[in-house]
Design a protein around this motif. Structure first.
Motif, mmCIF file in Angstrom:
data_model
loop_
_atom_site.group_PDB
_atom_site.id
_atom_site.type_symbol
_atom_site.label_atom_id
_atom_site.label_comp_id
_atom_site.label_asym_id
_atom_site.label_seq_id
_atom_site.Cartn_x
_atom_site.Cartn_y
_atom_site.Cartn_z
ATOM 1 N N GLU A 22 -21.703 27.943 41.433
ATOM 2 C CA GLU A 22 -20.545 27.703 42.711
ATOM 3 C C GLU A 22 -19.350 27.599 42.172
ATOM 4 O OE1 GLU A 22 -21.176 28.793 45.779
ATOM 5 O OE2 GLU A 22 -23.264 29.390 45.392
ATOM 6 N N PHE A 23 -19.068 26.601 41.259
ATOM 7 C CA PHE A 23 -17.854 26.181 40.621
ATOM 8 C C PHE A 23 -17.244 27.297 39.989
ATOM 9 C CE2 PHE A 23 -15.552 24.773 36.704
ATOM 10 C CZ PHE A 23 -14.866 23.658 37.353
ATOM 11 N N ALA A 24 -17.858 28.150 39.485
ATOM 12 C CA ALA A 24 -17.520 29.355 38.808
ATOM 13 C C ALA A 24 -16.477 30.441 39.815
ATOM 14 C CB ALA A 24 -18.470 30.168 38.004
ATOM 15 N N LYS A 25 -17.157 30.326 40.948
ATOM 16 C CA LYS A 25 -16.648 31.202 42.114
ATOM 17 C C LYS A 25 -15.313 30.742 42.784
ATOM 18 C CE LYS A 25 -21.072 32.736 43.681
ATOM 19 N NZ LYS A 25 -22.205 32.830 44.706
ATOM 20 N N ASN A 26 -14.930 29.398 42.296
ATOM 21 C CA ASN A 26 -13.868 28.606 42.700
ATOM 22 C C ASN A 26 -12.710 28.521 41.462
ATOM 23 O OD1 ASN A 26 -14.272 27.714 45.855
ATOM 24 N ND2 ASN A 26 -16.304 27.795 44.641
ATOM 25 N N VAL A 27 -12.866 28.772 40.423
ATOM 26 C CA VAL A 27 -12.042 28.654 39.375
ATOM 27 C C VAL A 27 -10.926 29.590 39.804
ATOM 28 C CG1 VAL A 27 -11.639 28.984 36.999
ATOM 29 C CG2 VAL A 27 -13.658 27.663 37.705
ATOM 30 N N ASP A 28 -9.903 29.295 39.740
ATOM 31 C CA ASP A 28 -8.779 29.830 39.945
ATOM 32 C C ASP A 28 -7.604 29.987 38.894
ATOM 33 O OD1 ASP A 28 -7.858 27.378 40.637
ATOM 34 O OD2 ASP A 28 -7.089 27.747 42.653
ATOM 35 N N GLU A 29 -6.509 29.329 39.088
ATOM 36 C CA GLU A 29 -5.619 29.235 37.871
ATOM 37 C C GLU A 29 -5.908 28.405 36.861
ATOM 38 O OE1 GLU A 29 -4.211 26.168 40.959
ATOM 39 O OE2 GLU A 29 -4.947 28.068 41.073
ATOM 40 N N HIS A 30 -6.794 27.451 36.949
ATOM 41 C CA HIS A 30 -7.124 27.022 35.749
ATOM 42 C C HIS A 30 -7.984 27.557 34.748
ATOM 43 C CE1 HIS A 30 -5.803 23.256 37.814
ATOM 44 N NE2 HIS A 30 -6.083 22.457 36.554
ATOM 45 N N ASN A 31 -7.701 27.941 33.632
ATOM 46 C CA ASN A 31 -8.738 28.858 32.803
ATOM 47 C C ASN A 31 -8.968 28.001 31.501
ATOM 48 O OD1 ASN A 31 -6.075 28.584 31.280
ATOM 49 N ND2 ASN A 31 -6.080 30.889 30.877
ATOM 50 N N LEU A 32 -8.875 26.623 31.466
ATOM 51 C CA LEU A 32 -9.129 25.689 30.268
ATOM 52 C C LEU A 32 -10.192 24.850 30.904
ATOM 53 C CD1 LEU A 32 -9.106 24.699 27.508
ATOM 54 C CD2 LEU A 32 -7.174 23.352 27.809
ATOM 55 N N ILE A 33 -11.446 24.897 30.725
ATOM 56 C CA ILE A 33 -12.664 23.910 30.860
ATOM 57 C C ILE A 33 -13.048 23.272 29.852
ATOM 58 C CG2 ILE A 33 -14.764 23.745 32.167
ATOM 59 C CD1 ILE A 33 -14.215 26.519 33.500
ATOM 60 N N LEU A 34 -13.014 22.015 29.507
ATOM 61 C CA LEU A 34 -13.684 21.175 28.568
ATOM 62 C C LEU A 34 -14.801 20.316 29.012
ATOM 63 C CD1 LEU A 34 -9.967 19.333 27.754
ATOM 64 C CD2 LEU A 34 -10.943 21.615 27.137
ATOM 65 N N LEU A 35 -15.646 20.707 28.108
ATOM 66 C CA LEU A 35 -17.229 20.236 28.367
ATOM 67 C C LEU A 35 -17.256 18.786 27.644
ATOM 68 C CD1 LEU A 35 -19.286 23.233 28.951
ATOM 69 C CD2 LEU A 35 -18.414 21.871 30.545
ATOM 70 N N ILE A 36 -17.639 17.733 27.944
ATOM 71 C CA ILE A 36 -17.677 16.449 27.408
ATOM 72 C C ILE A 36 -19.078 15.694 27.606
ATOM 73 C CG2 ILE A 36 -16.663 14.335 26.658
ATOM 74 C CD1 ILE A 36 -13.714 15.601 28.008
ATOM 75 N N GLY A 37 -19.678 15.516 26.523
ATOM 76 C CA GLY A 37 -20.771 14.866 26.648
ATOM 77 C C GLY A 37 -21.867 14.836 25.559
ATOM 78 N N GLU A 38 -22.810 14.138 25.232
ATOM 79 C CA GLU A 38 -23.571 13.953 24.057
ATOM 80 C C GLU A 38 -24.367 15.080 23.928
ATOM 81 O OE1 GLU A 38 -26.368 10.513 26.285
ATOM 82 O OE2 GLU A 38 -24.604 9.836 24.809
ATOM 83 N N ILE A 39 -25.019 15.330 22.820
ATOM 84 C CA ILE A 39 -26.225 16.151 22.567
ATOM 85 C C ILE A 39 -27.287 16.067 23.584
ATOM 86 C CG2 ILE A 39 -28.131 16.918 21.050
ATOM 87 C CD1 ILE A 39 -26.198 16.060 18.614
ATOM 88 N N GLY A 40 -27.460 17.297 23.986
ATOM 89 C CA GLY A 40 -28.537 17.450 25.094
ATOM 90 C C GLY A 40 -28.270 17.087 26.653
ATOM 91 N N ALA A 41 -26.830 16.907 27.006
ATOM 92 C CA ALA A 41 -26.479 16.270 28.136
ATOM 93 C C ALA A 41 -26.353 17.215 29.089
ATOM 94 C CB ALA A 41 -25.137 15.679 27.953
ATOM 95 N N GLY A 42 -26.499 18.783 28.628
ATOM 96 C CA GLY A 42 -26.352 19.748 29.679
ATOM 97 C C GLY A 42 -25.094 20.973 29.486
#
Length: 165
Positions: A22-42
């Motif tokens: 659902e989040f993907a359907k709402n991404v607009d002008e932001h084209n930089l997504i940073l994923l932060i989490g340890e190994i195996g966090a998803g």
């Protein structure tokens, strides 16, 4: 620069997949997504469901740990899925992302972005994934910059308690 943090609480894998879709359907002008989490966090699980929201078969989405960059073409955008875990300096990161940063019609999703905080500035969405238990992840999101559409979506999601999926 405006920063808003949303604590979405604990999510099962299925709830996180639904959220990312659902989040993907709402991404607009932001084209930089940073994923932060340890190994195996998803992080890669999130990307699979996010790409599915753009019509990409999640079976072809994989971690770019060794390739560094995977590209998924959609009808409307290119999605660059990057893993910077194995990089050792900002210069390598710059050369890796030079073309993607210039592509305003794409989405750049970066795993392990917290290893190079000085590199990722400006408008962005930071998604924090943290182990809560074997089957639950705490999810919080920081939106940096203006993005009324994504902020509205995050408010609706949080308030609707859709996490019980």
């Amino acid at each position: 620069m405006k920063e808003i943090i949303f604590d979405l609480g604990e999510m099962t894998k299925k709830a996180m997949e639904t959220f990312a879709f659902e989040f993907a359907k709402n991404v607009d002008e932001h084209n930089l997504i940073l994923l932060i989490g340890e190994i195996g966090a998803g992080k890669t699980t999130f990307v699979k469901a996010f790409c599915k929201g753009f019509g990409v078969d999640p079976e072809i989405v994989s971690s770019p740990t060794f390739t560094l960059v995977n590209v998924y073409e959609t009808l409307s955008k290119s999605i660059y899925h990057v893993d910077v875990y194995r990089l050792t300096n900002v210069e390598d990161l710059f050369y890796l992302l030079e073309d993607q940063i210039e592509d305003n019609d794409s989405i750049l999703i970066v795993e392990w972005a917290d290893l190079f905080p000085e590199f990722f500035q400006g408008d962005r969405i930071e998604i924090y994934l943290e182990h809560s238990s074997d089957h639950l992840r705490n999810v919080s999101i920081k939106v940096v910059g203006e993005s009324e559409r994504i902020l509205s979506f995050l408010r609706r999601w949080r308030n609707a308690k859709k996490i019980k999926i």
